[in-house]
Design a protein around this motif. Structure first.
Motif, PDB file in Angstrom:
ATOM      1  N   PRO A 163       0.810  -1.223   0.000  1.00 18.15           N
ATOM      2  CA  PRO A 163       0.000   0.000   0.000  1.00 18.15           C
ATOM      3  C   PRO A 163       0.842   1.271   0.000  1.00 18.15           C
ATOM      4  CG  PRO A 163       0.130  -0.891   2.219  1.00 18.15           C
ATOM      5  CD  PRO A 163       0.892  -1.833   1.334  1.00 18.15           C
ATOM      6  N   GLN A 164       0.150   2.407   0.191  1.00 10.69           N
ATOM      7  CA  GLN A 164       0.799   3.718   0.167  1.00 10.69           C
ATOM      8  C   GLN A 164       1.670   3.841  -1.086  1.00 10.69           C
ATOM      9  OE1 GLN A 164       0.592   6.541   2.015  1.00 10.69           O
ATOM     10  NE2 GLN A 164      -0.791   5.878   3.638  1.00 10.69           N
ATOM     11  N   SER A 274       9.688   7.941   5.880  1.00 10.87           N
ATOM     12  CA  SER A 274       8.418   7.419   6.395  1.00 10.87           C
ATOM     13  C   SER A 274       8.487   5.899   6.527  1.00 10.87           C
ATOM     14  CB  SER A 274       7.267   7.804   5.471  1.00 10.87           C
ATOM     15  OG  SER A 274       6.083   7.136   5.844  1.00 10.87           O
ATOM     16  N   PRO A 275       8.200   5.358   7.703  1.00 10.44           N
ATOM     17  CA  PRO A 275       8.262   3.896   7.871  1.00 10.44           C
ATOM     18  C   PRO A 275       7.166   3.160   7.119  1.00 10.44           C
ATOM     19  CG  PRO A 275       7.379   4.942   9.848  1.00 10.44           C
ATOM     20  CD  PRO A 275       7.849   6.050   8.954  1.00 10.44           C
ATOM     21  N   ILE A 276       6.097   3.858   6.755  1.00  5.53           N
ATOM     22  CA  ILE A 276       5.012   3.209   6.008  1.00  5.53           C
ATOM     23  C   ILE A 276       5.016   3.631   4.542  1.00  5.53           C
ATOM     24  CG2 ILE A 276       3.569   2.959   8.055  1.00  5.53           C
ATOM     25  CD1 ILE A 276       1.886   5.339   6.947  1.00  5.53           C
ATOM     26  N   PHE A 277       6.079   4.331   4.102  1.00  2.55           N
ATOM     27  CA  PHE A 277       6.187   4.811   2.714  1.00  2.55           C
ATOM     28  C   PHE A 277       5.006   5.707   2.359  1.00  2.55           C
ATOM     29  CE2 PHE A 277       8.564   0.913   3.080  1.00  2.55           C
ATOM     30  CZ  PHE A 277       9.724   1.159   2.372  1.00  2.55           C
ATOM     31  N   LYS A 278       4.656   6.571   3.286  1.00  2.00           N
ATOM     32  CA  LYS A 278       3.515   7.460   3.105  1.00  2.00           C
ATOM     33  C   LYS A 278       3.662   8.281   1.834  1.00  2.00           C
ATOM     34  CE  LYS A 278       0.869  11.111   5.415  1.00  2.00           C
ATOM     35  NZ  LYS A 278      -0.417  10.403   5.306  1.00  2.00           N
ATOM     36  N   CYS A 279       2.591   8.347   1.038  1.00  2.00           N
ATOM     37  CA  CYS A 279       2.631   9.066  -0.226  1.00  2.00           C
ATOM     38  C   CYS A 279       2.722  10.573  -0.004  1.00  2.00           C
ATOM     39  CB  CYS A 279       1.385   8.760  -1.059  1.00  2.00           C
ATOM     40  SG  CYS A 279       1.320   7.068  -1.683  1.00  2.00           S
TER      41      CYS A 279
END
Length: 409
Positions: A163-164, A274-279
């Protein structure tokens, strides 16, 4: 003694009359200068009952109309009668789809920015039902896929895993739609997001897309000889680069020619650290360009689309030697810079090489998945607009719609 007093009164009367006349002339001048049309029309052409809009208000009105047209960019189009069919089992954004006869194979996609699908759903055009869900390989990407079919085997290339705004893969897969068995092909030389993909002259062609950072457009073009779901070569062959790189474009083979339509340069990127690869948003350029390859193996420029259009990699279908495209995205809002969705249905007549706007969708929507069966144009899924007056994207949907389609050849 009387005559001098009379002369004095006459003088006063003359002064008063002259003053009133001067005041009237000044007022008339000021009134005329405030009229937005005073420099175009004689004063005598206006009646006393005419309401004049002040110049500054008229200018604001003109500006608002201009900006509205630029921002929302809906093109004039005939109304189509749409019928709502059974909704997809899940909503999808940036999913993929391939039609094989009466079956519509719908792959992967985002459920929302934090959730992705890893399965296939099948829609039957004959009875209007969804069914036959099965899982994708665990290593297979979940969005931004490249995909093509020979009528039985579906070839899947690259895409984003997770995701992201996570990274792309270079893995490739083959699905046997009769046995539902998966196999692999040699990996692409480098990973790509949403490359233009198509089977042409016995070779699987992959070109463009976005590079590993998700934003930089790739120009590379590779091909691999394939047959019956298997690779006939161990490595991909370099081909002529595409003139404009980037993702989210339609890629079509018709009349032994390869067409690439629309697309964009640039895309969202993962926020650094960003640890969640935030867009995070980056500047994108959407284009209307249409290119073609034929026997000469040189890219030829064809008439552009009616307006810039991207997010259309699975939004097209071939009907009566025309390419029909439903929805997509165009240039950003000129002030807010928000994404603007398209709500038109476009036709590119391959006989005349002319574009037409042949209808409107029920709403503006991007990344539609489009099919055609027994005279009906279908589309499902994508991200729709916020409403008739706001073309920016909002809800991810799984709606399925159809309309009877008749094209002028």
């Amino acid at each position: 003694m009387v005559r001098p007093s009379v002369k004095l009164g006459s003088a006063k009367l003359v002064v008063i009359c002259v003053s009133l006349l001067g005041f009237a002339l000044i007022a008339d001048f000021l009134w005329a200068s405030s009229s937005p049309s005073s420099s175009y029309f004689p004063r005598s052409t206006f009646k006393t009952s005419t309401i004049i809009i002040p110049k500054e208000k008229e200018q604001k009105k003109k500006n608002s109309v201009r900006l509205l047209a630029d921002a929302y960019a809906d093109l004039p189009a005939p109304q189509l009668v749409w019928e709502k069919m059974k909704t997809s089992p899940v909503p999808r954004l940036d999913g993929a789809a391939i039609q094989i006869r009466n079956l519509f194979f719908v792959f992967a996609g985002y459920a929302d920015i934090n959730t992705v699908h890893s399965h296939v759903d099948i829609y039957n055009f004959d009875d209007g039902t969804w069914g036959g869900r099965f899982d994708m390989p665990k290593e297979m990407a979940h969005s931004h896929l490249g995909m093509a079919t020979d009528g039985r085997y579906i070839y899947i290339v690259n895409g984003q895993y997770g995701p992201q705004c996570r990274g792309p893969t270079s893995d490739t897969f083959v699905l046997d739609t009769e046995t539902k068995q998966w196999s692999g092909l040699p990996p692409l030389p480098v990973p790509r997001y949403a490359p233009a993909t198509q089977l042409w002259r016995g070779r699987l062609h992959v070109m463009g897309g976005s590079k590993e950072n998700r934003h930089t457009p790739g120009l590379e073009h590779w091909s691999l000889a394939v047959k019956n779901g298997k690779a006939l070569e161990k490595e991909w062959r370099s081909e002529i680069p595409i003139p404009h790189g980037g993702p989210h474009r339609a890629c079509v083979v018709a009349n032994d020619r390869l067409y690439v339509l629309g697309g964009q340069e640039g895309d969202f990127m993962a926020k650094p650290g960003s640890p969640i690869f935030k867009c995070s948003r980056r500047m994108e350029v959407v284009y209307p360009d249409v290119y073609m390859l034929d026997d000469e193996m040189k890219w030829k420029v064809l008439p552009p689309m009616p307006k810039q259009n991207s997010h259309i990699e699975f939004a097209w279908v071939l009907v009566n030697n025309s390419i029909v495209i439903a929805g997509g995205t165009t240039e950003k809002h000129p002030e807010t810079k928000k994404m603007v969705l398209n709500g038109e249905v476009f036709q590119f007549n391959l006989n005349t090489l002319k574009w037409s706007v042949i209808g409107k969708l029920p709403y503006r929507v991007k990344t539609t998945l489009v099919g055609f069966w027994n005279g009906w144009l279908y589309f499902t899924s994508g991200q729709r607009d916020k409403g008739p007056d706001d073309p920016s994207p909002k809800k991810v949907v799984g709606d399925m719609w159809r309309t009877k389609l008749k094209l002028n050849e």
